[in-house]
Design a protein around this motif. Structure first.
Motif, PDB file in Angstrom:
ATOM      1  N   ASN A 131       3.559   2.274  -5.403  1.00 38.73           N
ATOM      2  CA  ASN A 131       3.121   2.020  -6.772  1.00 38.73           C
ATOM      3  C   ASN A 131       2.105   1.127  -7.060  1.00 38.73           C
ATOM      4  O   ASN A 131       1.772   0.662  -8.249  1.00 38.73           O
ATOM      5  N   VAL A 132       1.451   0.615  -6.196  1.00 34.78           N
ATOM      6  CA  VAL A 132       0.146  -0.164  -5.867  1.00 34.78           C
ATOM      7  C   VAL A 132      -0.613   0.144  -4.738  1.00 34.78           C
ATOM      8  O   VAL A 132      -0.375   0.383  -3.755  1.00 34.78           O
ATOM      9  N   TRP A 144      -4.483  -1.141  -8.500  1.00 36.95           N
ATOM     10  CA  TRP A 144      -4.077   0.093  -9.431  1.00 36.95           C
ATOM     11  C   TRP A 144      -3.020   0.927  -8.984  1.00 36.95           C
ATOM     12  O   TRP A 144      -2.511   0.781  -7.725  1.00 36.95           O
ATOM     13  N   GLN A 145      -2.592   1.699  -9.876  1.00 39.27           N
ATOM     14  CA  GLN A 145      -1.372   2.549  -9.759  1.00 39.27           C
ATOM     15  C   GLN A 145      -1.820   3.893  -9.244  1.00 39.27           C
ATOM     16  O   GLN A 145      -2.471   4.543  -9.942  1.00 39.27           O
TER      17      GLN A 145
ATOM     18  N   ILE B   8       1.120  -2.981 -13.354  1.00 41.22           N
ATOM     19  CA  ILE B   8       1.826  -2.557 -11.895  1.00 41.22           C
ATOM     20  C   ILE B   8       3.002  -3.588 -11.727  1.00 41.22           C
ATOM     21  O   ILE B   8       3.990  -2.810 -11.193  1.00 41.22           O
ATOM     22  N   THR B  11       6.105  -1.941 -12.683  1.00 44.11           N
ATOM     23  CA  THR B  11       6.962  -0.852 -11.861  1.00 44.11           C
ATOM     24  C   THR B  11       7.477  -1.243 -10.663  1.00 44.11           C
ATOM     25  O   THR B  11       7.937  -0.496  -9.882  1.00 44.11           O
ATOM     26  N   ILE B  12       7.337  -2.605 -10.307  1.00 37.62           N
ATOM     27  CA  ILE B  12       8.124  -3.142  -9.268  1.00 37.62           C
ATOM     28  C   ILE B  12       9.683  -3.742  -9.580  1.00 37.62           C
ATOM     29  O   ILE B  12       9.949  -4.229 -10.448  1.00 37.62           O
ATOM     30  N   ARG B  55       6.991  -7.064  -2.346  1.00 34.26           N
ATOM     31  CA  ARG B  55       6.399  -7.054  -3.624  1.00 34.26           C
ATOM     32  C   ARG B  55       7.425  -7.609  -4.801  1.00 34.26           C
ATOM     33  O   ARG B  55       6.659  -8.404  -5.738  1.00 34.26           O
TER      34      ARG B  55
END
Lengths: 647, 329
Positions: A131-132, A144-145, B8, B11-12, B55
């Motif tokens: 996701n990154v 960014w995604q 971002i 979304t983790i 993360r």
């Protein structure tokens, strides 16, 4: 069949719709898909996304064997001259960057996953299933995604050539069903007619496809507003699709998570309020996942009922739905499943377009788990350099690095680096001169040179006559030559003569491996003995291989070590091998042809030949004659020693 | 924080929601509590939430994504350089910080550390072994102290690490897929719940699941900060030092840092347990993390190198020291 039913029965359509709905399902691998087919699938996805007004435009980029880091991630262009001379000098982002990601949606198309460059493979690892994404190059720092669509093709038997780490990033797998391989002539003809009518080389979609897309888009739009609930029962049911008692090393959570997410999109498209067993069964069927066979399942009650309890918008109970729901019986045998899939396929055949018909759910989606490993160790690492001869300027360019040497200089990178400091390095006089253009002074610290994959400079060519290997310890005799190939990092080609697994027993075959560590080498050496000995054809292939490697193009091989293991008893004339037909009684013609070609090999330069003599009891002179013709040194192979213990 | 980073971050998966992975979580937390540990290497098969956990931990502790060295990073970004635009257009030399400098005081993360360019690895080795970032390139001659937690994840299928770099990671975690039906169900439940929560938040601007998760994470962050503050007061008795020395002697570990790291990690574990004295139990809990990659012939590719025999030896040695002490009393 209505559109919803078509979607629920078509693996490709559901995969594309699910990819649009869920960014976690945007990596799709299609086994055996031809290039035209892949392009059409890309067009199909493109058309779906264009029809969804709020979605950004999608840009398709094809990736292959030539891309390197600078062409994927961006670079600093050389300062322009003339009217653009005032243009700002700044990093030029390319395919993978925050800017590109924000500007439009991206579809990365890989026609052959087994042939991609190292840079593409490493980019895939960095961008898929995460996701990154990070870009830290040439003073640029971005994150960014990455939500790109990745669609790749790979031959099933080549999947072992790709790092399983990379293959694993493709969460959905489908299979191209090429009816041109059909054994049934009538099916073959029908398929050919369909292809000719459809013009598969064009990326334009057929009117039928376009109509289908509009209907699918309508369903996707509805699904985007609908979010079914995942229930504990559903998760319990989902786990039944994966074996319970397997070791941790063979358990992959990503497979279970993908099936769960896929079941959610299936339920979403069906307009259901919650995800039920039927949606999981549908998702599993479309992904090619079947429940592990139970040891004693005859009497067990099916865990999945034939009728779904949910959907408000579930299709009417048509004939195809009945056949569809029947497929999900968990205790069904393989034969029953196949029969029902056939029924389902027959229903589809009359409705869906050739493209949709061409893509099926695979029998085993996760081929990498059982495929033999054909790639090198550490396939995703930048190669180590080990050229004792100092000829590193031959291998494929895989990157650029800084260095004080002018050897194999990377001109653009060197100039760019020097250009950065051009104004700093200007003398006062130069600064006041009214000159046009840019004056660049290069100093040793600007020098960059290419990083190259090691290119083999030695080659081991092994002609192995499998029909002569009985009763002799040929493996031991061969070992010193394999050791030589290892220490010299030589490439290896094997000419197989008289192997049982030959495509045609009248012909020899060539197998090429990158080096002695390739697992393919073991498999080739272990082939069983066939019936015929097309030695002349084998010699012909050996000749062509040597010529190709020593004389053609930019090949880097400087020296070939030819090892022949044969008793010289070729029984197939060269012409018979070429025609794949023996037309006359077999005489000495096969032997004579082999000797003649051996003389041609002898005439070549930079080749050293050795014949390992199996010392046959009969016709013992033939291997010696072959060695003479080749100009080869003869080394006898010792017979097996059998120790008999006397008590 | 810019908007894209913010997007971002959301979304983790929140750290406190990650299922199991107790050893991995403990290693990251110990490295945070006692930065002298130096770092954590996480080796595990594909799809085991290695990167997700790292993360998530950085997001919780530092409210930002970890400073990350991607495998195709160029040297100028790792050690720092000049701002190109200023240099070429205005002929001004303006420094641009590299990733190592950016990570000072927090975490430097290398995803797929075994795929990193050898040259970049050499730079990292220099920095982590000396604690100093020396920049001598393109006319720059700078030096500064840097303190960071180095965290690397790798899939051992793609090759191992050089022993020198391996030694820079104070702790090593080896993770495999989680087995057991209940655990697998929990993983599915978490993933789907989080997917749904993100959707809810996108549509309604709020999600109860995420609110709860973030509150849990904040509480846990406070707990770890408290442990970090407690660390200097946690004592290491003589007997613990004896045990650490004996463990490294008997297991024939490679290098000279293992005994020191063992004591520091045990002390951090005690702080995490809200204890003021380091105990044998603390040593037992961290020994495997410290010693796993330091035993002779160890190899990240071969998880069998560290086995049940080693575990038994640790328990026996700790018990033996106790026995000797009892005998001497």
């Amino acid at each position: 069949m209505n559109t919803l039913s078509t979607l629920q029965n078509n693996p490709l359509l559901m995969a594309l719709a699910s990819a649009v709905l869920n960014p976690n399902l945007r990596t799709l691998l299609i086994y055996d898909a031809p290039y035209d087919g892949l392009r059409q699938i890309a067009s199909y996805l493109d058309a779906i996304i264009r029809s969804l007004e709020h979605e950004r435009k999608i840009v398709t980029t094809q990736l292959g064997s030539t891309e390197h880091d600078d062409t994927l991630w961006g670079y600093i262009p050389l300062p322009a001259r003339g009217k653009d001379a005032q243009q700002q000098i700044e990093f030029k982002p390319l395919l993978f960057s925050q800017q590109q990601s924000a500007a439009h949606q991206q579809l990365l198309l890989i026609p052959n996953l087994a042939q991609i460059s190292l840079a593409v493979a490493r980019a895939g690892i960095m961008l898929m299933g995460t996701n990154v994404a990070h870009l830290e190059r040439n003073e640029q720092s971005e994150r960014w995604q990455p939500q790109q669509y990745w669609i790749a093709a790979c031959a099933q038997d080549a999947i072992g050539s790709v790092s399983s780490h990379l293959v694993d990033r493709f969460v959905l797998r489908l299979r191209w069903n090429d009816a041109s391989f059909a054994t049934d002539h009538q099916t073959h003809i029908q398929y050919l007619q369909q292809r000719l009518a459809h013009n598969p080389s064009a990326t334009d979609l057929s009117p039928a496809d376009l109509a289908q897309i509009q209907a699918v888009v309508k369903l996707i739009k509805e699904a985007q507003q609908h979010h079914p609930q995942a229930t504990p029962e559903m998760m319990e049911s989902l786990l039944d699709y994966f074996a319970e008692e397997i070791p941790a090393a063979r358990l992959f959570h990503r497979h279970e998570i993908t099936l769960a997410r896929y079941a959610v999109t299936v339920a979403q498209i069906a307009g259901a309020d919650s995800v039920d067993e039927q949606h999981i069964a549908d998702a599993a069927r479309l992904m090619g996942i079947s429940k592990p066979e139970l040891e004693d399942d005859d009497t067990s009650e099916p865990a999945i009922k034939q009728e779904s309890s949910t959907p408000a918008k579930k299709p009417e109970a048509t004939g195809e739905n009945k056949s569809n729901s029947a497929i999900q019986e968990p205790g069904a045998t393989q034969a029953t499943r196949e029969k029902k899939e056939q029924v389902s396929a027959e229903v589809q055949e009359t409705i869906i377009t050739p493209l949709l018909q061409s893509v099926l759910a695979p029998e085993n989606p996760y081929l990498e788990e059982s495929a033999p490993i054909l790639h090198e160790e550490d396939a995703l690492r930048l190669p180590w350099r080990h050229s004792p001869l100092g000829r590193a300027d031959h291998g494929e360019i895989v990157g650029i690095e800084q260095g004080a040497s002018v050897h194999d200089i990377a001109i653009i990178s060197t100039l760019l680096h020097a250009a950065l400091f051009s104004k700093q390095r200007q003398s006062k006089d130069e600064a006041t001169e009214n000159t046009t253009g840019i004056r660049i002074r290069i100093t040793p610290e600007d020098l960059h040179h290419y990083r190259r994959a090691p290119a083999p400079e030695q080659m081991l060519l092994l002609l192995l006559d499998y029909t002569s290997l009985k009763r002799c310890n040929w493996q031991e005799a061969l070992l010193p030559y394999l050791s030589w190939a290892y220490t010299r990092r030589a490439s290896i080609s094997i000419v197989k003569v008289g192997a049982q697994d030959a495509h045609d027993e009248l012909q020899a075959e060539v197998v090429n491996t990158r080096n002695v560590l390739a697992p393919l080498l073991d498999r080739t050496l272990e082939a069983s003995t066939g019936r015929a000995t097309p030695l002349a054809h084998g010699m012909q292939l050996a000749l062509q291989t040597v010529q190709r490697n020593l004389q053609h193009g930019r090949n880097t091989v400087q020296h070939v070590q030819l090892i022949v293991i044969s008793d010289g008893r070729g029984n197939i004339p060269l012409q018979a091998s070429i025609n794949k037909r023996v037309s006359t009684p077999v005489t000495r013609e096969g032997i004579a042809d082999a000797l003649k070609i051996a003389q041609e090999i002898r005439a070549l330069k930079h080749i050293e030949s050795v014949l390992l003599n199996p010392q046959p009891t009969h016709y013992a002179h033939l291997p010696i004659a072959l060695a003479d013709a080749l100009g080869a040194t003869i080394m006898p192979i010792p017979p097996y020693t059998v120790e008999i213990e006397v008590s | 924080m810019d908007k894209s980073s913010d997007n971002i971050l959301r979304t983790i998966l929140p750290y406190t929601e990650i299922v199991e992975q107790r050893e991995l979580k403990m290693a990251l937390e110990l490295a945070y509590i006692a930065p002298r540990i130096g770092g954590v290497l996480i080796s595990g098969q594909r799809g085991t939430a290695k990167s997700t956990t790292v993360r998530a931990f950085a997001s919780m502790m530092y409210d930002k994504l970890p400073v990350t060295i991607p495998i195709n990073a160029t040297e100028d970004r790792v050690v720092g350089g000049w701002k190109i635009y200023k240099l070429m257009e205005e002929s001004k030399l303006e420094k641009q910080a590299g990733l190592i400098e950016e990570a000072d005081g927090s975490m430097l993360y290398i995803d797929e550390v075994n795929l990193l360019d050898d040259h970049i690895i050499n730079i990292l080795l220099d920095v982590t072994s000396t604690g100093k970032l020396i920049i001598q390139r393109e006319g720059r001659q700078d030096g500064r102290d840097v303190h960071m937690i180095l965290v690397g994840t790798m899939n051992p299928e793609e090759g191992n690490l050089r022993p020198q770099l391996l030694d820079r990671f104070g702790l090593m975690v080896q993770i495999t897929s989680l087995t057991g039906r209940d655990t697998r169900r929990d993983i599915l439940k978490t993933v789907l719940a989080f997917d749904r929560a993100l959707l809810e938040e996108e549509q309604n601007g709020t999600s109860r699941y995420l609110e709860n998760a973030h509150k849990n994470a904040q509480d846990y962050k406070a707990f770890l900060k408290e442990a970090r503050d407690r660390l200097p007061q946690v004592t290491i008795p003589e007997e613990i030092i004896d045990i650490c020395a004996m463990l490294t002697e008997k297991l024939e570990v490679v290098g000279h840092r293992a005994d020191y790291l063992l004591a520091v990690a045990a002390q951090a574990h005690a702080a995490r347990e809200r204890h003021m004295t380091t105990t044998r139990e603390d040593v037992l809990k961290v020994a495997e993390l410290v010693l796993r990659h330091r035993i002779a012939n160890s190899d990240q590719l071969d998880s069998a190198a560290w086995n049940e025999e080693h575990r038994k030896s640790i328990v026996e040695i700790v018990g033996q020291v106790e026995h000797i002490e009892h005998a001497s009393k």
